[in-house]
Motif scaffolding. Structure first.
Motif, short mmCIF file in Angstrom:
data_model
loop_
_atom_site.label_atom_id
_atom_site.label_comp_id
_atom_site.label_asym_id
_atom_site.label_seq_id
_atom_site.Cartn_x
_atom_site.Cartn_y
_atom_site.Cartn_z
N SER A 277 0.83 -1.20 0.00
CA SER A 277 0.00 0.00 0.00
C SER A 277 0.87 1.26 0.00
CB SER A 277 -0.90 0.00 1.23
OG SER A 277 -1.67 1.18 1.28
N LEU A 278 0.47 2.23 -0.76
CA LEU A 278 1.20 3.51 -0.86
C LEU A 278 2.68 3.28 -1.17
CD1 LEU A 278 -0.38 5.55 2.07
CD2 LEU A 278 -0.92 5.69 -0.35
N LYS A 279 2.93 2.35 -2.04
CA LYS A 279 4.31 2.05 -2.40
C LYS A 279 4.80 2.95 -3.53
CE LYS A 279 7.19 -1.93 -3.59
NZ LYS A 279 7.19 -3.38 -3.91
N ASP A 280 3.85 3.37 -4.36
CA ASP A 280 4.16 4.20 -5.53
C ASP A 280 4.01 5.67 -5.17
OD1 ASP A 280 2.87 5.70 -8.09
OD2 ASP A 280 4.42 4.26 -8.68
N ILE A 281 5.01 6.48 -5.53
CA ILE A 281 4.99 7.89 -5.14
C ILE A 281 3.82 8.65 -5.77
CG2 ILE A 281 6.52 8.71 -6.99
CD1 ILE A 281 6.46 9.86 -3.28
N GLN A 282 3.37 8.21 -6.94
CA GLN A 282 2.19 8.85 -7.55
C GLN A 282 0.98 8.66 -6.64
OE1 GLN A 282 3.80 10.53 -10.93
NE2 GLN A 282 1.61 10.37 -10.70
N GLN A 283 0.81 7.44 -6.11
CA GLN A 283 -0.30 7.18 -5.20
C GLN A 283 -0.15 7.99 -3.91
OE1 GLN A 283 -0.03 2.98 -4.55
NE2 GLN A 283 -0.84 2.43 -6.57
N VAL A 284 1.07 8.03 -3.40
CA VAL A 284 1.33 8.76 -2.16
C VAL A 284 0.95 10.23 -2.30
CG1 VAL A 284 3.15 9.60 -0.64
CG2 VAL A 284 3.11 7.20 -1.31
N ILE A 285 1.51 10.88 -3.32
CA ILE A 285 1.25 12.30 -3.48
C ILE A 285 -0.20 12.56 -3.84
CG2 ILE A 285 1.89 14.38 -4.76
CD1 ILE A 285 4.00 13.36 -2.78
N GLY A 286 -0.79 11.67 -4.64
CA GLY A 286 -2.20 11.81 -4.96
C GLY A 286 -3.07 11.82 -3.72
N ARG A 287 -2.77 10.92 -2.78
CA ARG A 287 -3.56 10.87 -1.54
C ARG A 287 -3.32 12.10 -0.69
NH1 ARG A 287 -4.25 5.65 2.45
NH2 ARG A 287 -5.40 6.70 4.12
N ILE A 288 -2.09 12.53 -0.61
CA ILE A 288 -1.77 13.73 0.19
C ILE A 288 -2.48 14.95 -0.36
CG2 ILE A 288 0.09 15.34 0.77
CD1 ILE A 288 1.94 12.85 0.97
N LEU A 289 -2.42 15.13 -1.68
CA LEU A 289 -3.04 16.31 -2.29
C LEU A 289 -4.56 16.28 -2.14
CD1 LEU A 289 -0.89 16.76 -5.52
CD2 LEU A 289 -0.56 17.75 -3.25
N LYS A 290 -5.13 15.08 -2.18
CA LYS A 290 -6.58 14.97 -1.97
C LYS A 290 -6.96 15.45 -0.57
CE LYS A 290 -10.36 11.59 -1.96
NZ LYS A 290 -10.72 10.14 -2.12
N ASP A 291 -6.16 15.07 0.43
CA ASP A 291 -6.43 15.51 1.80
C ASP A 291 -6.21 17.01 1.95
OD1 ASP A 291 -7.03 12.92 2.42
OD2 ASP A 291 -5.13 12.48 3.43
N MET A 292 -5.22 17.54 1.23
CA MET A 292 -5.02 19.00 1.26
C MET A 292 -6.22 19.73 0.65
SD MET A 292 -1.01 19.51 0.27
CE MET A 292 0.30 19.17 1.45
N LYS A 293 -6.70 19.19 -0.47
CA LYS A 293 -7.82 19.84 -1.17
C LYS A 293 -9.04 19.95 -0.26
CE LYS A 293 -10.56 19.60 -5.41
NZ LYS A 293 -10.88 18.79 -6.63
N ALA A 294 -9.21 18.98 0.65
CA ALA A 294 -10.34 19.03 1.57
C ALA A 294 -10.27 20.25 2.49
CB ALA A 294 -10.37 17.75 2.41
N LYS A 295 -9.08 20.85 2.60
CA LYS A 295 -8.90 22.03 3.46
C LYS A 295 -9.00 23.35 2.66
CE LYS A 295 -7.85 19.67 7.23
NZ LYS A 295 -6.56 19.80 7.93
N PHE A 296 -9.27 23.26 1.36
CA PHE A 296 -9.30 24.47 0.53
C PHE A 296 -10.42 25.42 0.95
CE2 PHE A 296 -7.14 23.16 -3.75
CZ PHE A 296 -5.97 22.88 -3.06
N ASP A 297 -10.08 26.70 1.02
CA ASP A 297 -11.06 27.77 1.14
C ASP A 297 -11.35 28.25 -0.28
OD1 ASP A 297 -12.37 30.22 1.32
OD2 ASP A 297 -11.30 30.83 3.13
N PRO A 298 -12.57 28.08 -0.78
CA PRO A 298 -12.87 28.42 -2.18
C PRO A 298 -12.71 29.90 -2.52
CG PRO A 298 -14.89 27.98 -0.95
CD PRO A 298 -13.76 27.60 -0.06
#
Length: 397
Positions: free
Chosen positions: A147-168
């Motif tokens: 799980s989360l072995k590929d850096i594309q998957q890692v960064i994709g998950r991190i950025l998704k969690d960051m996006k949840a904090k976006f102020d529109p």
């Protein structure tokens, strides 16, 4: 919000890795950066990783960094937003972070601190330090080694969690330190990497720029030339200094980006920094190098030089004290002398060496060695995971 985007200071680095200190150069160019920040009236300075050149920097390197940060924070009154890079020790840099925040020095070295944006009236700044996939597996408490072995998957998950904090209602800016390419093929990116390494530990290879589509601006570090920027909004500032012969040969112009960002609009300009001391790579025959009409066209004894000496027959140079003669003419700061057969053009040879150097990662070298020792066996998935984890620990230490 108006920002100065820089990165890859590598304070403490040696020029061409030959023992010549660059601290004097680094001090001068970073002081010029402080002046520029004042002139431009920026609201903050971004340092996109690799503050130092090694995890345990010298006392002199720490003093240089300390003086420049003090100049930004207290002399110019400009906040600093920084992350650790792959050359930094994230643990050592984590010291005093809470105190530094109160002084407007925001330094993120751990993934757990990357998800809370720094808020300004019109912008959210997310600071994502350099990590290996194992760091993400630990943070997300993933016990499955696949799980989360590929850096594309890692960064994709991190950025998704960051996006949840976006102020529109605000612009969204990310600071990070990875190799990012325009697409699946990173050949062009590799050709730009003359003083960095494209690490593939645990699948850590170049990321695709479309991963960052939700951000208005991505301030990257890691690649030492701004020409490697994969898009208009996913941008490398490059290093502020030339670090080796290959960069000097390419005649890189070093500088920083001044970025104006607001919701829905980003404007940027690249500003070149003054060159503290020029570095020339001369590829000629020895007779031409010592010809007055040729050498008087260069700022001898005021610049640095490297020589690729072309010859049809190496015996022509036997008995000559080549370095002594060149130092007499060009001065003592000679970084490299290489002799090439004219049958094999020097540039072709250098390009070939660079390609060989860039094509092999740490994992690949270990895998090749393992295959040789076992007469053809390849590393299993489990063994590759162990290798990745060990290399990650070595990097951290």
């Amino acid at each position: 919000m108006k920002l100065l985007h820089t990165g890859d200071w590598h304070i403490g680095r040696q020029l061409n890795n030959n023992g010549m200190s660059l601290l004097e150069d680094q001090t001068a160019v970073l002081q010029e950066m402080v002046k520029l920040a004042k002139q431009e009236g920026v609201d903050g300075v971004i340092i996109a990783g690799d503050l130092y050149d090694r995890g345990l920097p010298s006392v002199d390197a720490v003093q240089v960094f300390n003086s420049i940060i003090n100049a930004f924070l207290f002399e110019a009154g400009i906040p600093v937003y920084a992350i650790s890079g792959n050359h930094d020790s994230s643990r050592r840099l984590s010291f005093g972070q809470e105190f530094f925040k109160r002084q407007q020095f925001f330094l993120v070295t751990d993934l757990k601190d990357a998800f809370e944006p720094i808020e300004t009236p019109d912008t959210q700044l997310f600071l994502l330090p350099f990590i290996d996939p194992i760091d993400a597996r630990i943070y997300y408490k993933e016990e499955d080694p696949d799980s989360l072995k590929d850096i594309q998957q890692v960064i994709g998950r991190i950025l998704k969690d960051m996006k949840a904090k976006f102020d529109p209602h605000k612009a969204h800016l990310l600071v990070s330190h990875f190799a990012v390419s325009k697409g699946k093929d990173d050949t062009d990116l590799r050709s730009q990497m003359l003083s960095e390494t494209l690490r593939t530990v645990g699948g850590l290879t170049s990321l695709r720029s479309d991963l960052f589509a939700d951000f208005d601006y991505v301030a990257l570090g890691h690649i030492h030339t701004h020409h490697a920027s994969p898009s208009e909004r996913v941008v490398y500032s490059g290093s502020p200094l030339i670090f080796n012969k290959d960069e000097a040969r390419r005649k890189d112009r070093k500088g920083v980006y001044i970025v104006d960002i607001k919701p829905g609009e980003v404007r940027k300009k690249f500003v070149e920094l003054p060159v503290y001391k020029e570095f020339f790579v001369l590829e000629e025959g020895f007779d031409r190098l010592i010809d007055r009409d040729f050498y008087e066209t260069y700022p001898r004894k005021r610049a640095r030089f490297a020589f690729d000496i072309l010859t049809k027959n190496r015996k022509e140079l036997e008995g000559l004290n080549i370095r002594a003669k060149l130092e007499e003419i060009y001065g003592p700061e000679i970084m490299d002398i290489t002799i090439h057969s004219q049958a094999e053009n020097g540039r072709t040879l250098q390009a070939k060496k660079r390609q060989e150097r860039l094509s092999a990662s740490e994992e690949e070298i270990i895998g090749t060695f393992y295959a040789e020792m076992t007469k053809g066996d390849n590393l299993s998935d489990y063994q590759r995971t162990i290798v990745a984890d060990i290399l990650s620990q070595l990097k951290e230490n």
